[in-house]
Design an enzyme around this catalytic site. Structure first.
Site, mmCIF file in Angstrom:
data_model
loop_
_atom_site.group_PDB
_atom_site.id
_atom_site.type_symbol
_atom_site.label_atom_id
_atom_site.label_comp_id
_atom_site.label_asym_id
_atom_site.label_seq_id
_atom_site.Cartn_x
_atom_site.Cartn_y
_atom_site.Cartn_z
ATOM 1 N N ASP A 197 18.244 61.077 -19.475
ATOM 2 C CA ASP A 197 17.094 60.687 -18.655
ATOM 3 C C ASP A 197 16.509 61.924 -17.989
ATOM 4 O O ASP A 197 16.992 63.048 -18.179
ATOM 5 C CB ASP A 197 17.478 59.619 -17.627
ATOM 6 C CG ASP A 197 18.577 60.072 -16.672
ATOM 7 O OD1 ASP A 197 18.535 61.222 -16.199
ATOM 8 O OD2 ASP A 197 19.488 59.269 -16.386
ATOM 9 N N ASP A 254 20.229 52.659 -12.053
ATOM 10 C CA ASP A 254 20.333 54.055 -11.643
ATOM 11 C C ASP A 254 19.385 54.336 -10.480
ATOM 12 O O ASP A 254 18.367 53.649 -10.322
ATOM 13 C CB ASP A 254 20.011 54.979 -12.817
ATOM 14 C CG ASP A 254 21.095 54.964 -13.882
ATOM 15 O OD1 ASP A 254 22.279 54.825 -13.511
ATOM 16 O OD2 ASP A 254 20.752 55.086 -15.072
ATOM 17 N N TYR A 307 13.213 45.201 -19.438
ATOM 18 C CA TYR A 307 12.771 46.441 -18.805
ATOM 19 C C TYR A 307 11.403 46.860 -19.333
ATOM 20 O O TYR A 307 11.037 46.564 -20.482
ATOM 21 C CB TYR A 307 13.746 47.585 -19.101
ATOM 22 C CG TYR A 307 15.150 47.366 -18.636
ATOM 23 C CD1 TYR A 307 15.572 47.798 -17.378
ATOM 24 C CD2 TYR A 307 16.090 46.735 -19.452
ATOM 25 C CE1 TYR A 307 16.878 47.609 -16.948
ATOM 26 C CE2 TYR A 307 17.397 46.537 -19.035
ATOM 27 C CZ TYR A 307 17.783 46.978 -17.780
ATOM 28 O OH TYR A 307 19.080 46.776 -17.358
ATOM 29 N N ARG A 348 18.590 54.251 -21.460
ATOM 30 C CA ARG A 348 18.477 55.700 -21.676
ATOM 31 C C ARG A 348 19.126 56.122 -22.990
ATOM 32 O O ARG A 348 18.662 57.032 -23.669
ATOM 33 C CB ARG A 348 19.031 56.480 -20.490
ATOM 34 C CG ARG A 348 20.388 56.140 -20.014
ATOM 35 C CD ARG A 348 20.586 56.691 -18.600
ATOM 36 N NE ARG A 348 21.727 56.131 -17.927
ATOM 37 C CZ ARG A 348 22.875 56.771 -17.740
ATOM 38 N NH1 ARG A 348 23.018 58.006 -18.182
ATOM 39 N NH2 ARG A 348 23.870 56.194 -17.113
#
Length: 301
Positions: free
Chosen positions: A84, A42, A70, A176
């Site tokens: 998010d 994103d 991540y 998310r």
């Protein structure tokens, strides 16, 4: 830079740029004919974005299936429509009952095979239209839950309302959505505050370069040094060596038999890569018992 240069470039994607924007920039820097990435980040997210140059784009489908890692921050107490920090807050809840001990206990429940409902703001398509485009028009289309795998979920710190964690997961996992589900499991809701991809398809931030650094290499005439050769593009895929005769046969797309490989491939059923006598990746084949080999892609031309 000739468009014959093929291989991987691992980019450290900056915040505020789309993955497509990174691809366009890489294409311009390298003067490449074709560039593709192997897993969308994103715009607000940063970190490892593996880009394929020219003939290496044929390897994209294998890299898209690669595991990801991540570093993320979860903000508890508020749910958003996008799951998010870019979205609109839907509701807020108090954190009075949330403790660090509860956060750690909750996280353990998400490790392993889990079901995850993809977010309505995602690039998945419904009747040919990305879900996020429909959602922006007020049409929220919810896809059915699908299985994903969480290999590691480590809580790094709890400084309420922010929880920092590291996660390693299968391709197709939405961090998310994981944040939203974790917040829901704690009874207070939550959303993803920050996200940085630290690894993808076997490549890490140590392999990555920023766009400005790549541009500097172009000016210095050192771009070729930044490209990972195709033979190293699939580090976790088993490999077989082909002699000159077999390499020519593969290059011509001829039918292969079990007798073409004096030693059986290292997989009974699945993909493996073939390297020629010069150490170049020439093909990815699929082994299907008994002694049947199908072409996934040929890279020798």
């Amino acid at each position: 830079m000739p468009d014959k240069l093929s291989g991987l470039v691992v980019v450290d994607k900056p915040e505020g740029v789309t993955s497509a924007g990174v691809v366009a920039r890489v294409k311009k820097i390298f003067g490449a004919r074709k560039v593709g990435h192997t897993g969308t980040l994103d715009p607000f997210a940063t970190g490892v974005l593996v880009c394929c140059l020219n003939r290496a784009t044929r390897l994209s489908r294998f890299l898209l299936k690669g595991d990801k890692s991540y570093a993320a921050e979860l903000l508890l107490g508020a749910e958003t429509d996008t799951q998010d920090a870019t979205g609109q807050v839907l509701c807020r809840r108090p954190l009075g009952h949330v403790t660090a001990q509860r956060v750690h206990a909750m996280a353990r429940r998400f490790v392993g095979e889990i079901e995850q409902v993809p977010p309505v703001y995602s690039a998945l398509k419904h009747q040919g239209t990305p879900l996020y485009k429909l959602a922006r028009k007020g049409v929220a289309v919810e896809k059915p839950a699908r299985p994903v795998r969480i290999d590691r979920l480590e809580i790094l710190s709890v400084d309420l309302p922010v929880v920092r964690f590291a996660v390693s997961c299968s391709a197709g996992t939405y961090v998310r959505t994981l944040c939203a589900d974790m917040g829901r499991a704690l009874g207070c809701g939550g959303h993803l505050l920050r996200l940085r991809r630290t690894a993808s398809c076997g490549f890490t931030l140590d392999d990555a370069m920023g766009l400005e650094a790549l541009e500097a290499c172009r000016v210095q005439g050192r771009l070729e040094e930044t490209v990972i050769p195709m033979v190293a593009a699939l580090p976790r895929m088993p490999a077989m060596a082909a002699d000159a005769v077999l390499a020519r046969k593969i290059g011509n797309g001829m039918k292969l038999a079990g007798t073409d490989f004096p030693v059986p491939p290292p997989v009974e059923n699945g993909a493996f890569k073939v390297v020629d006598p010069h150490g170049r990746l020439i093909a990815v084949l699929d082994a299907t018992p008994p002694d049947s080999y199908n072409y996934c892609c040929v890279l020798s031309s």
